[in-house]
Enzyme design. Structure first.
Site, short mmCIF file in Angstrom:
data_model
loop_
_atom_site.label_atom_id
_atom_site.label_comp_id
_atom_site.label_asym_id
_atom_site.label_seq_id
_atom_site.Cartn_x
_atom_site.Cartn_y
_atom_site.Cartn_z
N ASN A 7 0.87 -1.18 0.00
CA ASN A 7 0.00 0.00 0.00
C ASN A 7 0.90 1.23 0.00
OD1 ASN A 7 -1.74 2.11 0.51
ND2 ASN A 7 -2.81 1.12 2.21
N ARG A 94 -2.25 -1.64 -3.89
CA ARG A 94 -3.20 -0.55 -3.90
C ARG A 94 -2.82 0.38 -5.05
NH1 ARG A 94 -2.65 5.04 -0.83
NH2 ARG A 94 -4.66 5.95 -1.30
N HIS A 183 -9.45 6.75 -1.90
CA HIS A 183 -9.42 6.13 -0.57
C HIS A 183 -10.58 5.16 -0.40
CE1 HIS A 183 -7.15 9.94 0.90
NE2 HIS A 183 -6.29 9.00 0.59
N ARG A 242 -1.40 18.93 -0.76
CA ARG A 242 -2.41 19.30 -1.76
C ARG A 242 -3.35 20.36 -1.19
NH1 ARG A 242 -4.10 13.27 -3.33
NH2 ARG A 242 -2.61 12.76 -1.71
N GLU A 385 -6.58 -1.18 5.26
CA GLU A 385 -6.64 -1.29 3.80
C GLU A 385 -5.91 -2.54 3.33
OE1 GLU A 385 -6.37 2.93 1.83
OE2 GLU A 385 -5.14 2.92 3.64
#
Length: 398
Positions: A7, A94, A183, A242, A385
């Protein structure tokens, strides 16, 4: 079945090795602060029911270098997990952006890799490093199936009025310009855990994923119906580097009056903004340290960060017509108790009442941190995840 999950985030690599279908990993680790001063690796194995952790400080300049060090830890030394590369049956990756091409876990071949490369421009901080990790894993685990699990897949249930932009339809049909959301693996996992905890399949949940990248999703009856990230992972909440939402007129202004190129604008909004641009660092821990030293810019960064989240919670409460639970998850969501408190402050009109003591004493497991009489449950749900990716790989290969 040995499944290694990779990931890779914009500044980190999380990994776990599973003997599926068992949920408990036999090995896990984190490569943190990639490309940032103070980078390190934390590698943990569980031999014979015990726990062994190795922490290693080293400047790691890029994701390829980080993954190569991880693979050495898996196969070398006293606590090696595998004897040879062929012991790994599958590597689950991922991948952030799947466009409209991928709606589920997908076996990686040359065509899939080319599609991932075509989407570099839509996820400039992630798809390139996801691709790099795929290439390194292909070379190292040459006998393993390589599987991509896309962040965009969970958001394919978003209705048209939420995923379409108010521009001519031609741009959607010809260029695929729409909200994709990201996500998704995290939001899917934590919302499913919350639904089980609430004991109600018909539920209205707001999932707040706060890491180096940040997003918030409205989830109704287990399905994503709106999310803050859109065509790319730049929009919505303020993030590590960001900007999140910004008036497009700012872009036009900088191009027309200051001569900014598209490359300069992309660098500005993707890599030089957010916590870094306002507060001086992309890492929330650094921002907290600066605030404690009296840095006003860092203080403003925290205020902007929390304010954006509160705005989206109010918006999604309207979209859902009520809320059963708000979830905090990911690095900042799980570890920054002050940010959770700042976000929940003055949201009592929605039925959100935080218990400050429960919030302070949260211990790395699904926990309710709201007051007993709070109409809306506030939960901290550690995201996993990696297991979600492993499970999707396992189901695909079976």
């Amino acid at each position: 079945m040995n499944i290694l999950v990779i990931n890779s985030g914009s500044s980190s690599i999380k990994y776990q090795l599973f003997k599926m279908p068992l949920q408990q990993p036999v090995c896990s680790g984190l490569v943190e602060r990639i490309g940032i001063e103070g980078s390190f690796i934390k590698h943990t194995v569980y031999p014979n029911g015990e726990k062994y952790t190795l922490e290693k400080d080293a400047f790691i300049s890029n994701h390829g270098e980080g993954l190569k060090q991880v693979l050495a830890l898996l196969s070398e030394g006293e606590h090696a997990i595998i004897a040879k590369p062929e012991d790994i049956v599958a590597v689950g990756h991922r991948v952030v952006h799947g466009g409209e091409h991928f709606a589920g876990a997908t076996l990686i071949n040359d065509e899939v890799k080319q599609q991932i490369k075509k989407l570099f421009s839509l996820a400039p901080l992630h798809n390139p490093v996801n691709y790099k990790c795929i290439e390194v894993a292909e070379q190292t685990f040459f006998a393993a199936k390589q599987v991509a699990v896309f962040d965009t897949a969970f958001h394919q249930s978003i209705p048209q009025q939420a995923y379409r932009y108010a521009i001519p339809e031609w741009y959607y049909k010809e260029h695929g310009i729409r909200v994709y959301g990201f996500h998704g693996t995290s939001h899917k996992y934590v919302s499913e855990q919350a639904i089980k905890w609430l004991g109600k399949s018909e539920s209205k949940i707001i999932s707040v994923h706060l890491g180096n990248g940040c997003s918030i999703t409205a989830i109704k009856n287990g399905k994503s119906i709106d999310t803050s990230m859109g065509f790319g992972p730049l929009s919505g909440l303020m993030m590590g580097t960001r900007s999140g939402d910004i008036d497009p007129s700012v872009i036009f202004h900088l191009m027309e009056h200051s001569g900014y190129t598209l490359e300069q604008l992309s660098t500005l909004l993707n890599k030089q903004s957010g916590l870094l641009g306002v507060g001086g660092s992309s890492d929330m821990r650094d921002i907290r340290k600066l605030v404690n030293e009296g840095n006003e810019a860092a203080k403003l960064a925290l205020e902007l960060y929390a304010y954006r989240i509160k705005k989206f919670i109010g918006s999604y409460a309207a979209v859902l017509n009520g809320i059963d639970a708000v979830i905090f998850t990911a690095g900042v969501g799980e570890n920054d108790l002050d940010m959770r408190a700042a976000v929940c402050d003055e949201l009592s009109y929605l039925g959100i009442q935080l218990d400050l003591n429960k919030n302070r004493n949260y211990k790395s497991q699904l926990t309710e941190i709201s007051q007993t009489n709070s109409k809306v449950k506030v939960l901290v749900v550690p995201t996993n995840e990696e297991y979600e990716i492993a499970n999707q790989c396992f189901n695909l290969l079976n």
